[in-house]
Design an enzyme around this catalytic site. Structure first.
Site, PDB file in Angstrom:
ATOM      1  N   ASP A   1      -3.937   3.868   2.522  1.00 51.03           N
ATOM      2  CA  ASP A   1      -5.387   3.794   2.702  1.00 51.03           C
ATOM      3  C   ASP A   1      -5.798   2.358   3.052  1.00 51.03           C
ATOM      4  OD1 ASP A   1      -4.976   2.515   0.322  1.00 51.03           O
ATOM      5  OD2 ASP A   1      -6.466   3.643  -0.830  1.00 51.03           O
TER       6      ASP A   1
ATOM      7  N   ASP B   1      -1.652  -1.209  -4.018  1.00 47.20           N
ATOM      8  CA  ASP B   1      -1.917  -0.450  -5.241  1.00 47.20           C
ATOM      9  C   ASP B   1      -0.756  -0.549  -6.234  1.00 47.20           C
ATOM     10  OD1 ASP B   1      -0.021   1.420  -4.103  1.00 47.20           O
ATOM     11  OD2 ASP B   1      -1.675   2.008  -2.776  1.00 47.20           O
TER      12      ASP B   1
ATOM     13  N   ASP C   1      -8.343 -15.669 -17.510  1.00 48.41           N
ATOM     14  CA  ASP C   1      -9.161 -16.124 -16.393  1.00 48.41           C
ATOM     15  C   ASP C   1     -10.301 -17.032 -16.846  1.00 48.41           C
ATOM     16  OD1 ASP C   1      -9.910 -15.710 -13.521  1.00 48.41           O
ATOM     17  OD2 ASP C   1     -11.748 -14.956 -14.439  1.00 48.41           O
TER      18      ASP C   1
ATOM     19  N   ASN D   1      -0.060   4.520  -0.454  1.00 53.24           N
ATOM     20  CA  ASN D   1      -0.619   5.797   0.025  1.00 53.24           C
ATOM     21  C   ASN D   1      -1.393   5.642   1.334  1.00 53.24           C
ATOM     22  OD1 ASN D   1      -2.712   4.342  -1.015  1.00 53.24           O
ATOM     23  ND2 ASN D   1      -3.661   6.039  -2.118  1.00 53.24           N
TER      24      ASN D   1
ATOM     25  N   GLU E   1      -6.274 -20.300 -17.572  1.00 51.39           N
ATOM     26  CA  GLU E   1      -6.662 -21.009 -16.355  1.00 51.39           C
ATOM     27  C   GLU E   1      -7.729 -22.011 -16.776  1.00 51.39           C
ATOM     28  OE1 GLU E   1      -8.690 -20.279 -12.007  1.00 51.39           O
ATOM     29  OE2 GLU E   1      -9.481 -19.309 -13.788  1.00 51.39           O
TER      30      GLU E   1
ATOM     31  N   ASP F   1       0.848  -1.187   0.000  1.00 50.20           N
ATOM     32  CA  ASP F   1       0.000   0.000   0.000  1.00 50.20           C
ATOM     33  C   ASP F   1       0.887   1.241   0.000  1.00 50.20           C
ATOM     34  OD1 ASP F   1      -1.895   1.936   0.408  1.00 50.20           O
ATOM     35  OD2 ASP F   1      -2.292   1.395   2.509  1.00 50.20           O
TER      36      ASP F   1
ATOM     37  N   ASP G   1      -4.211 -10.137 -16.038  1.00 49.26           N
ATOM     38  CA  ASP G   1      -5.367 -11.019 -16.111  1.00 49.26           C
ATOM     39  C   ASP G   1      -6.313 -10.511 -17.194  1.00 49.26           C
ATOM     40  OD1 ASP G   1      -6.687 -13.279 -14.491  1.00 49.26           O
ATOM     41  OD2 ASP G   1      -5.247 -12.428 -13.071  1.00 49.26           O
TER      42      ASP G   1
ATOM     43  N   HIS H   1      -3.643 -17.173  -6.032  1.00 51.46           N
ATOM     44  CA  HIS H   1      -4.455 -16.398  -5.089  1.00 51.46           C
ATOM     45  C   HIS H   1      -5.751 -17.109  -4.700  1.00 51.46           C
ATOM     46  CE1 HIS H   1      -5.969 -15.840  -9.060  1.00 51.46           C
ATOM     47  NE2 HIS H   1      -7.086 -15.323  -8.584  1.00 51.46           N
ATOM     48  N   ASP H   2      -6.002 -18.297  -5.232  1.00 50.96           N
ATOM     49  CA  ASP H   2      -7.224 -19.049  -4.896  1.00 50.96           C
ATOM     50  C   ASP H   2      -6.920 -20.275  -4.043  1.00 50.96           C
ATOM     51  OD1 ASP H   2      -8.737 -17.344  -6.564  1.00 50.96           O
ATOM     52  OD2 ASP H   2      -8.351 -18.599  -8.321  1.00 50.96           O
TER      53      ASP H   2
END
Ligand code: GLC
Ligand code: CA
Length: 566
Positions: free
Chosen positions: A25, A29, A203, A23, A258, A21, A98, A333-334
């Site tokens: 928040d 990003d 994807d 910035n 995928e 991150d 992706d 990521h899954d």
């Protein structure tokens, strides 16, 4: 011999929301990725795959795209993307994005048009059906279940019809039997390639064609999930051949599809042999199910099915050896974290180093998932409120419905395989309380083990997992063994061995013997067939050789340069 730039690459997958991150928040990003390019360069990777950062209402963290041509404001701007591509290329790092073509967000302008009336020009961009009347009552066109739970159809009142959505309600499926959709997606692909990216991870690509709309058999579930109704059906190949002809083949770009859990090796070959004219390679998931994770609720009793795992890898390696190329990845990521899935909690460092070597020395293009290189683990979920992922929540409720009095079991079950395990923020430092990811409370909790497991600590320790990955990457991209590791042949030794995964890589100059022990105990193995010439990498300071035998310590892994004795 076929040679392509991506065969000589080592990839790294970034989930932008969780990487860095910039910035403060609480959300990772694009500028966070930019800041960390030096880190990636130091690791040695020369290819990154960035998960979606397109404009999206974030029902599925960006896989629900609202505008394919813009960046989600929480991730940055188009200028940030350009800046990132430029600097990455300066560093010799290629970028793939992706490409989400199975569905859009329900907030995409096409869908807003499509649902507005039956004669809208965009109506056929999606899959609409009036529903079926059963005993005088209108219900979904079929009983098919969706990946994220519930029906594969959702009712929309505006036109009193159902639209198909094999993921969430907010992710309506595009209708690929409409050629206008092809043209739109060709434009999307060209736009990003023109911007300078080097290819795509595509994807959910196996789902673009659907079976006739008829109910599937059910074992009592209202909406059984039957992959075969929307996976690997014939027209998918026509669509991909068209995309290949009109876009991919005109560029020197990498495409990785995928192809999901239902794709057999034969299917994989259809998509990604050198002759298929569809994709450069496909991600399969066969190696993700080789333990008892589905049957247990306590991760400490995890048992790896070593022989199954070996067979899976070996079958794909063998099938593709002369006819195509494969990506090599443990997770994405899954999937659960590697250290928790196949690693050993008593020997975390040795076992994760062994797993890295076992994979990275195979034939293919390795992909590291962010945090894998420092040994990040699953998150100790204790309450459903800790989940962000839509499918983890659905899974929890599914288990709870089966045993309503046992929420603890439901959370354990959903937690072990939860996609959020891989999505907790990257642990950069031991800095409290957010591990150097951000100064603000992140969108998903940081794993409490960040003081023990973080990048800084790994960088400061020459014996760390990070440095092991760095060495593996260097061997593959820069060393004198580069050619044999990338293009050499692969052959398994002792396929039936219960604890050791051993294979040979060979070309005209070198023969490498890769030995990996999946055992917690010592294992003796005879090396009488080989003359040992050199040792390239290992995960213990000393190797125990006795006469013709090697005595492997728990999870020992070693790569020798050898000469085979005749
Ligand atoms: C793929 C992605 C997954 C996403 C789904 C729908 O399986 O890897 O994260 O939820 O497609 O786009
Ligand atoms: Ca941010």
């Amino acid at each position: 011999m076929v040679k392509k730039w991506w065969m000589e690459s080592v990839g790294y997958q970034i989930y932008p929301k969780s990487f860095k991150d910039s910035n403060n928040d609480g959300i990772g990003d694009l500028n966070g990725i930019y800041e960390k390019l030096d880190y990636l360069k130091d690791l040695g990777v020369n290819l990154i795959w960035i998960c979606p950062f397109y404009d999206s209402p974030m029902d599925d963290n960006g896989y629900d795209v609202r505008n394919f041509f813009d960046v989600a404001k929480e991730f940055g701007t188009m200028d940030d993307v350009k800046k990132l591509i430029l600097k990455a290329h300066e560093y010799g790092i290629k970028i793939i994005l992706d490409f989400v073509l199975n569905h859009t967000s329900d907030e995409h302008p096409w869908f807003i048009e499509s649902k507005s009336s039956k004669d809208n020009p965009y109506r056929d961009y999606y899959i609409w059906h009036e529903g079926t009347i059963v005993d005088g009552v209108k219900r979904e066109p079929t009983n098919w279940g969706s990946f994220f739970g519930g029906s594969a159809w959702n009712y929309d009142e505006t036109t009193e019809s159902y639209y198909m959505k094999i993921f969430s309600n907010k992710m309506p499926d595009l209708n690929w039997s409409n050629e206008k959709v092809h043209q739109e997606m060709i434009d999307v692909a060209n736009t990003w390639l023109d911007l300078g990216i080097d290819g795509f991870r595509i994807d959910a690509v196996s789902h673009l064609d659907r079976a006739p709309f008829e109910d599937t058999a059910s074992n009592g579930e209202k909406y059984p999930l039957d992959w075969y109704k929307f996976s690997n059906l014939p027209k998918v190949h026509d669509y991909l051949k068209k995309l290949n002809k009109e876009v991919f083949s005109k560029r020197n770009c990498l495409t990785i599809g995928e192809v999901g859990g239902a794709a057999s090796i034969e299917e994989g070959i259809k998509y990604a042999s050198y002759e298929s004219n569809e994709l450069s390679m496909v991600f399969n998931f066969d190696h993700n199910w080789c333990n008892n994770m589905y049957d247990i609720t306590n991760s400490k009793k995890l048992k790896v099915h070593v022989k199954d795992l070996k067979k899976v890898f070996n079958n794909w390696q063998e099938a593709f050896k002369d006819i195509g190329w494969l990506p090599l990845n443990w997770l994405n990521h899954d999937q659960p974290r590697l250290a928790s899935h196949y690693g050993n909690y008593k020997y975390p460092l040795q076992s994760t180093k062994m797993l890295a070597t076992a994979l990275h020395m195979m034939r293919g293009t390795p992909f590291i998932y962010q945090g894998e290189e420092i040994g990040m683990t699953n998150y100790p979920f204790e309450d459903v409120s800790e989940f962000n992922d839509i499918s983890s929540k659905a899974n929890y409720h599914y288990h709870l419905e089966k045993e309503p009095d046992n929420p603890v079991k439901a959370i354990k079950k959903a937690g072990l395989r939860s996609r959020d395990n891989a999505r907790t923020p990257m642990q950069w430092t031991n800095e409290s309380p957010y591990a150097g990811f951000s100064d603000t409370k992140p969108w998903l909790a940081v794993n409490p083990n960040y003081k023990k497991i973080n990048v800084e600590k790994n960088l400061n320790d020459p014996n760390s997992l990070f440095h092991h990955y760095q060495k593996l990457i260097e061997l593959r991209t820069k060393s004198i063994y580069k050619d044999v590791i990338v293009y050499g042949s692969y052959k398994i030794i002792d396929l039936e061995h219960e604890e050791l995964y051993i294979y040979l890589r060979k070309n005209k100059d070198h023969t490498l013997l890769i030995i990996n022990s999946f055992s917690q105990k010592k294992v003796k193995y005879s090396l009488s067939n080989y003359e040992i010439l050199d040792q390239l990498i290992s995960n213990y300071p000393k190797t125990t050789l006795k006469n013709d035998d090697i005595v492997l310590k728990p999870f020992e892994s070693i790569v020798f340069k050898v000469k085979e004795k005749l």
